[in-house]
Design a protein around this motif. Structure first.
Motif, PDB file in Angstrom:
ATOM      1  N   ASP A  20      -1.034   8.033 -11.964  1.00 36.73           N
ATOM      2  CA  ASP A  20      -1.717   6.880 -12.561  1.00 36.73           C
ATOM      3  C   ASP A  20      -0.717   5.729 -12.742  1.00 36.73           C
ATOM      4  O   ASP A  20       0.506   5.909 -12.690  1.00 36.73           O
ATOM      5  N   TYR A  58      -5.844   5.057 -11.137  1.00 37.53           N
ATOM      6  CA  TYR A  58      -5.017   5.362  -9.969  1.00 37.53           C
ATOM      7  C   TYR A  58      -5.069   4.163  -9.011  1.00 37.53           C
ATOM      8  O   TYR A  58      -6.004   3.351  -9.083  1.00 37.53           O
ATOM      9  N   PRO A  59      -4.074   4.045  -8.120  1.00 31.25           N
ATOM     10  CA  PRO A  59      -4.014   2.853  -7.263  1.00 31.25           C
ATOM     11  C   PRO A  59      -5.337   2.510  -6.568  1.00 31.25           C
ATOM     12  O   PRO A  59      -5.709   1.335  -6.497  1.00 31.25           O
ATOM     13  N   HIS A  60      -6.071   3.537  -6.067  1.00 35.75           N
ATOM     14  CA  HIS A  60      -7.296   3.213  -5.320  1.00 35.75           C
ATOM     15  C   HIS A  60      -8.377   2.612  -6.212  1.00 35.75           C
ATOM     16  O   HIS A  60      -9.340   2.039  -5.713  1.00 35.75           O
ATOM     17  N   GLN A  61      -8.232   2.725  -7.532  1.00 37.65           N
ATOM     18  CA  GLN A  61      -9.246   2.177  -8.443  1.00 37.65           C
ATOM     19  C   GLN A  61      -8.966   0.711  -8.791  1.00 37.65           C
ATOM     20  O   GLN A  61      -9.737   0.095  -9.519  1.00 37.65           O
ATOM     21  N   GLN A  90       3.525   5.317 -13.304  1.00 38.79           N
ATOM     22  CA  GLN A  90       4.399   4.672 -12.308  1.00 38.79           C
ATOM     23  C   GLN A  90       5.183   3.511 -12.905  1.00 38.79           C
ATOM     24  O   GLN A  90       6.321   3.263 -12.531  1.00 38.79           O
ATOM     25  N   TYR A 113       0.814  -1.214   0.000  1.00 41.63           N
ATOM     26  CA  TYR A 113       0.000   0.000   0.000  1.00 41.63           C
ATOM     27  C   TYR A 113       0.844   1.258   0.000  1.00 41.63           C
ATOM     28  O   TYR A 113       0.468   2.269  -0.563  1.00 41.63           O
ATOM     29  N   SER A 114       2.024   1.184   0.647  1.00 44.61           N
ATOM     30  CA  SER A 114       2.850   2.387   0.675  1.00 44.61           C
ATOM     31  C   SER A 114       3.740   2.479  -0.560  1.00 44.61           C
ATOM     32  O   SER A 114       4.334   3.515  -0.812  1.00 44.61           O
ATOM     33  N   ARG A 124      -3.276  -4.193  -7.877  1.00 43.16           N
ATOM     34  CA  ARG A 124      -2.237  -3.294  -7.341  1.00 43.16           C
ATOM     35  C   ARG A 124      -0.914  -4.038  -7.210  1.00 43.16           C
ATOM     36  O   ARG A 124       0.146  -3.532  -7.533  1.00 43.16           O
ATOM     37  N   ASN A 148       2.401   5.318  -5.545  1.00 44.15           N
ATOM     38  CA  ASN A 148       2.051   6.718  -5.301  1.00 44.15           C
ATOM     39  C   ASN A 148       0.556   6.913  -5.589  1.00 44.15           C
ATOM     40  O   ASN A 148       0.121   6.701  -6.721  1.00 44.15           O
ATOM     41  N   PRO A 149      -0.228   7.314  -4.563  1.00 47.27           N
ATOM     42  CA  PRO A 149      -1.679   7.436  -4.788  1.00 47.27           C
ATOM     43  C   PRO A 149      -2.045   8.540  -5.780  1.00 47.27           C
ATOM     44  O   PRO A 149      -3.150   8.545  -6.317  1.00 47.27           O
TER      45      PRO A 149
END
Ligand code: ATP
Ligand code: MG
Length: 277
Positions: free
Chosen positions: A115, A158-161, A119, A107-108, A167, A111-112
């Motif tokens: 896109d 983006y990561p949260h999607q 990355q 999770y860390s 991920r 980069n939130p």
């Protein structure tokens, strides 16, 4: 004990590595006289109980230990070059392009605010001289190899999607993006369910085989390591206590922590892989 994969050429050699951490004035040993070899094109599995020193060893190889850690002795040779003597600019040249790592905390590590395509692509632009379009094309290919559906769409997300598995695959793709010679994967599937773990580890290994990348696979998960590695090293409280070809370790484990890890794996998993151990 030197843990070696075979008589073939090693790409990475750790000799007599000892690492300490300082807690105030107090010096705590974390790694003691650790030696191992990763043979070119092979997968070396590094297993051991939580706290045995696996991540410390990986971060030592990457020269990413925080201040407060001290490497008191040893050599870490990448194709004969001692990384412990390399300058920080030399290490920056090696990271991503020659030696890459998938870190333990998924999770860390992303980069939130950027896109996924950016990355994965930035290493290719920086190290391989790709244009943005070429980098996105190669990034899509990597995601495809890792069995991510709709790779073009994922690159714009983006990561949260993304789901946890997507991920994790994006992180692996980012680590592979610079076409490294060595990949260190530190518990690359920790946060996922057992079926997803096996799928991703298989895809990771296949990606490495296809690209002739030597893989240091760190995991608690003995069945997964047994299924994927050529050679296994077992750590306990900062030392290597057992090492050998996978078949030897399964058939005749010598050290009691190895026996316990194998017994625990047999008890807790019903996966098909376990039928073979
Ligand atoms: N920053 C730190 N300060 C002090 N001790 C540390 C630090 N980081 C790690 N350690 C200690 O070093 C030892 C090895 O930790 P390490 O993270 O390398 O183990 P690990 O085998 O990777 O464990 P896990 O399987 O849980 O990831 C542990 O006893 C841990 O408490
Ligand atoms: Mg760890």
């Amino acid at each position: 004990m030197i843990a070696t994969g075979s008589s073939a050429q090693p790409i990475l050699e750790v000799h007599g590595l000892s690492v300490n951490v300082y807690k105030g004035e107090h010096r705590v040993p974390l790694l003691q006289d650790v030696s191992l070899q990763l043979v070119c094109g092979e997968t070396l599995g590094l297993v051991g109980r939580s706290g045995s020193g696996k991540t410390t060893l990986a971060l030592s190889i990457m020269r990413l230990l925080d201040a407060g850690f001290e490497i008191s002795s040893g050599e870490i040779l990448f194709k004969g070059q001692d990384l412990l003597r390399a300058s920080s600019s030399e290490m920056r040249r090696l990271w991503g392009r020659h030696i890459s790592m998938v870190f333990q905390e998924p999770y860390s590590a992303l980069n939130p605010l950027a896109d996924i395509g950016t990355q994965i692509g930035e290493v290719m632009q920086e190290h391989l001289g790709c244009t943005r379009a070429q980098a996105r094309q190669r990034a899509a290919e990597l995601l495809c190899d890792l069995d991510v559906d709709q790779p073009e769409l994922r690159l714009r997300q983006y990561p949260h999607q993304l789901s946890g598995g997507q991920r994790q695959r994006a992180l692996i793709a980012a680590a592979l993006a610079g076409a490294p010679e060595i990949l260190i994967a530190d518990e690359p599937t920790t946060a996922l369910d057992p079926v997803a773990q096996i799928q991703i580890l298989n895809q990771l290994r296949d990606c490495c085989l296809k690209r002739e990348i030597s893989l240091l696979l760190i995991s608690h998960d003995i069945p997964a390591v047994v299924a994927l590695a050529d050679f296994v090293v077992v750590m306990e409280t900062g030392s290597i206590i057992e090492a050998g070809p996978v078949a030897h370790i399964i058939e005749a484990p010598m050290a009691s922590p190895t026996k316990e890890l194998l017994q625990a794996a047999r008890r807790f998993s019903k996966s098909a892989i376990l039928a073979t151990i």
